[in-house]
Write an enzyme that holds these catalytic residues in place. Structure first.
Site, PDB file in Angstrom:
ATOM      1  N   TYR A 209     -11.267  -3.680   9.077  1.00 37.10           N
ATOM      2  CA  TYR A 209     -10.545  -4.482   8.080  1.00 37.10           C
ATOM      3  C   TYR A 209     -11.241  -5.829   7.924  1.00 37.10           C
ATOM      4  CZ  TYR A 209      -6.472  -6.089   5.433  1.00 37.10           C
ATOM      5  OH  TYR A 209      -5.638  -6.544   4.442  1.00 37.10           O
TER       6      TYR A 209
ATOM      7  N   SER B 203       2.613   5.020  -3.571  1.00 35.24           N
ATOM      8  CA  SER B 203       2.382   4.223  -2.364  1.00 35.24           C
ATOM      9  C   SER B 203       3.537   3.248  -2.180  1.00 35.24           C
ATOM     10  CB  SER B 203       1.078   3.441  -2.509  1.00 35.24           C
ATOM     11  OG  SER B 203       1.221   2.459  -3.521  1.00 35.24           O
TER      12      SER B 203
ATOM     13  N   ARG C 257      -1.207  11.471  -7.855  1.00 36.24           N
ATOM     14  CA  ARG C 257      -2.040  12.657  -7.707  1.00 36.24           C
ATOM     15  C   ARG C 257      -1.172  13.901  -7.824  1.00 36.24           C
ATOM     16  NH1 ARG C 257      -5.082  11.066  -2.232  1.00 36.24           N
ATOM     17  NH2 ARG C 257      -2.964  10.317  -1.867  1.00 36.24           N
TER      18      ARG C 257
ATOM     19  N   TRP D 165      -4.794 -10.366  -2.800  1.00 29.83           N
ATOM     20  CA  TRP D 165      -4.679 -10.101  -1.363  1.00 29.83           C
ATOM     21  C   TRP D 165      -3.530 -10.919  -0.829  1.00 29.83           C
ATOM     22  CZ3 TRP D 165      -8.265 -12.061   3.071  1.00 29.83           C
ATOM     23  CH2 TRP D 165      -8.000 -11.343   4.239  1.00 29.83           C
TER      24      TRP D 165
END
Lengths: 342, 342
Positions: free
Chosen positions: B58, B158, B180, B275
């Site tokens: 990360y 998600s 998906r 972020w």
């Protein structure tokens, strides 16, 4: 005499310029309606976007038949009775793209024209609206640059690139300029440094430890200007600073811009685009636009912004000029002159 | 009793979680210095970034040895004599990433903690700081969205994606949600629609004429949220509106974001990143952060923002929980509970 004979370069289908371009003779009446302006064109450059518009591959598709040419300077010959903005002897450039500048004369509504100083070289006036304005806006509107800040650009030898170098120098910004390697690279480096480039490096050098040393001595650029795309843009992203902005204004490599996810998330880089034609549409009469032309004309008068090295062709030799503009490495911009017409 | 026994999940090298994670017993003194706070952890989720931090892959690398875990909720047991901000019984979450939440107790300076309502479910409190806050900020800070506007996102199933759906619904924004394809797709579609999704479509559907019809009936999205990268991000760019913004917050496909030059120049799309950890650093005590937590907690109380479907493991079963979190398709988020410790 109540009409004027006009020579224009036109096409009535999209395709290879050597096949579809032709000259056309026409006449326009000297009697103007109240809001019209009659101009005599002086000079008009051949830009890559002109070629793409002829081919039908550009984002703007003109209605056909079309007179070619987006940029150029003309002199006002006569104005309609309600026109205060212009008078005979003034110089004008088209306010928007798509005007059709490759012709000897034009009549149109006054709103279609923007006045420009007539005390600068005609070559400077004819080539001001696209490339120097693109460079000016990118340096002014993105990255919140302050004197001493650093800008990195690829395609540094292009017309936009050379304008970037000169305007940045005038504003006390440093530039790192990336060019493709070539035989006479020393000559190019010295030319760009004469224009005011802080550093000129080749695309090969950018991938060496020397580039890292350069960046660590100068600091990371806040702004990257991308006229190429593909790997070249990815290299810019490698060197740009945290929270930096990359402005894409061209895609000479015909490759997309590829951005590693971490550059967005962890480096907080923004990637945006700039298109001068659209800016002009949205700022047709904005004060920012007036200020920009004033500042750029001042720079021209002070020899801080010189026109691109050019090769001038008479308008009737347009075919040869276009052919020459489409051949590989361009040392000199091709420019059409209408000065031998009445 | 003057000390507390603490169980922590730690690692002293980077690597595969099943190899490097271990539990550690320690004691902490009950006597606090004047600015310290003693908390008992209640719950802490296992996020993908936790796994990557253990692996050392990360962007944030913890100093080793490290206690694992960036997110979670704890209850204040005692405070030092100068601490006014917190009192016993208050709930807190770490103010910044890297706190180490996978432990039963912690002592730290009061500045390391942020108070959070203790009248919401512990599972909601434990999973609020990363995913719902990421969704909130992206919808609030980018694209200048107004009620009725449309947002498109990939990775819609998600944790961030589900938060986006719910917060958008609460703010009267419409969402086009790309997932998906899978065996039980109908169940997923109906789950996301229950959460408030306007449209749920598969990645296969996005490439069909049906998608164009959907876009032309709804209008083009002003904001695209990208947690995937690669082709999936390119599809978002195909459908986003002129002058739209694409925010990248993840790169699940491990492919870069590929942007055709014309999307930047002619469509005037901006591509940026978000972020959450960095936002928190820059907004540790900002009023925007207080407002965000207040609004999100209100949504939780009104059942407009429900926590992700979860599977709870006792802290001592961390190895099983981590293994389970790393296995393919995740129907349920894995969460560690410390409630069976004193």
């Amino acid at each position: 005499m109540s009409t004027i004979n006009v020579l224009s370069v036109v096409h009535d289908e999209f395709g290879v310029p050597s096949k579809v371009l032709k000259s056309a003779q026409s006449t326009i009446p000297k009697a103007l309606s109240s809001n019209q302006v009659l101009i005599k064109m002086l000079m008009a450059p051949i830009n890559p976007s002109d070629i793409n518009m002829i081919e039908g591959t550009y984002h703007l598709k003109p209605q056909l038949p079309a007179v070619v040419g987006n940029e150029g300077v003309g002199e006002v010959l006569e104005v309609g009775r309600n026109v205060d903005y212009l008078k005979p002897g003034d110089w004008v450039i088209p306010s928007q793209a798509g005007f059709g500048t490759w012709r000897t004369h034009a009549v149109d509504e006054v709103e279609k024209f923007r006045k420009i100083s007539n005390d600068i070289p005609p070559l400077s006036a004819a080539t001001l609206a696209v490339n120097p304005c693109t460079a000016y806006r990118m340096l002014k509107d993105f990255g919140n640059l302050q004197p001493g800040d650093i800008v990195i650009q690829n395609s540094a030898n292009s017309a936009v690139g050379q304008s970037v170098i000169q305007i940045a120098k005038a504003w006390n910004l440093k530039t790192i300029n990336i060019v493709r390697n070539r035989d006479n690279i020393d000559k190019l480096v010295s030319h760009l440094k004469d224009l005011g480039a802080t550093h000129v490096v080749t695309e090969d050098f950018v991938r060496t430890p020397g580039m890292k040393e350069l960046i660590s001595s100068e600091g990371r650029p806040k702004l990257a200007l991308n006229g190429v795309g593909g790997k070249s843009a990815t290299e810019l992203l490698r060197h740009i600073g945290s929270k930096g902005v990359m402005v894409t204004y061209g895609g000479m490599s015909r490759q997309p811009v590829i951005v590693p996810t971490g550059v967005f998330i962890f480096k907080e880089v923004s990637a945006v685009g700039y298109w001068n034609s659209q800016w002009n549409v949205e700022n047709a009469t904005s004060p920012e636009r007036d200020l920009m032309f004033d500042e750029l004309c001042d720079m021209i008068r002070e020899c801080k912004l010189i026109p691109p090295q050019s090769e001038v062709f008479n308008l009737e030799n347009f075919a040869e000029a276009v052919q020459s503009a489409m051949e590989g490495f361009q040392e000199k911009k091709k420019v059409l002159s209408m000065e031998n017409f009445d």
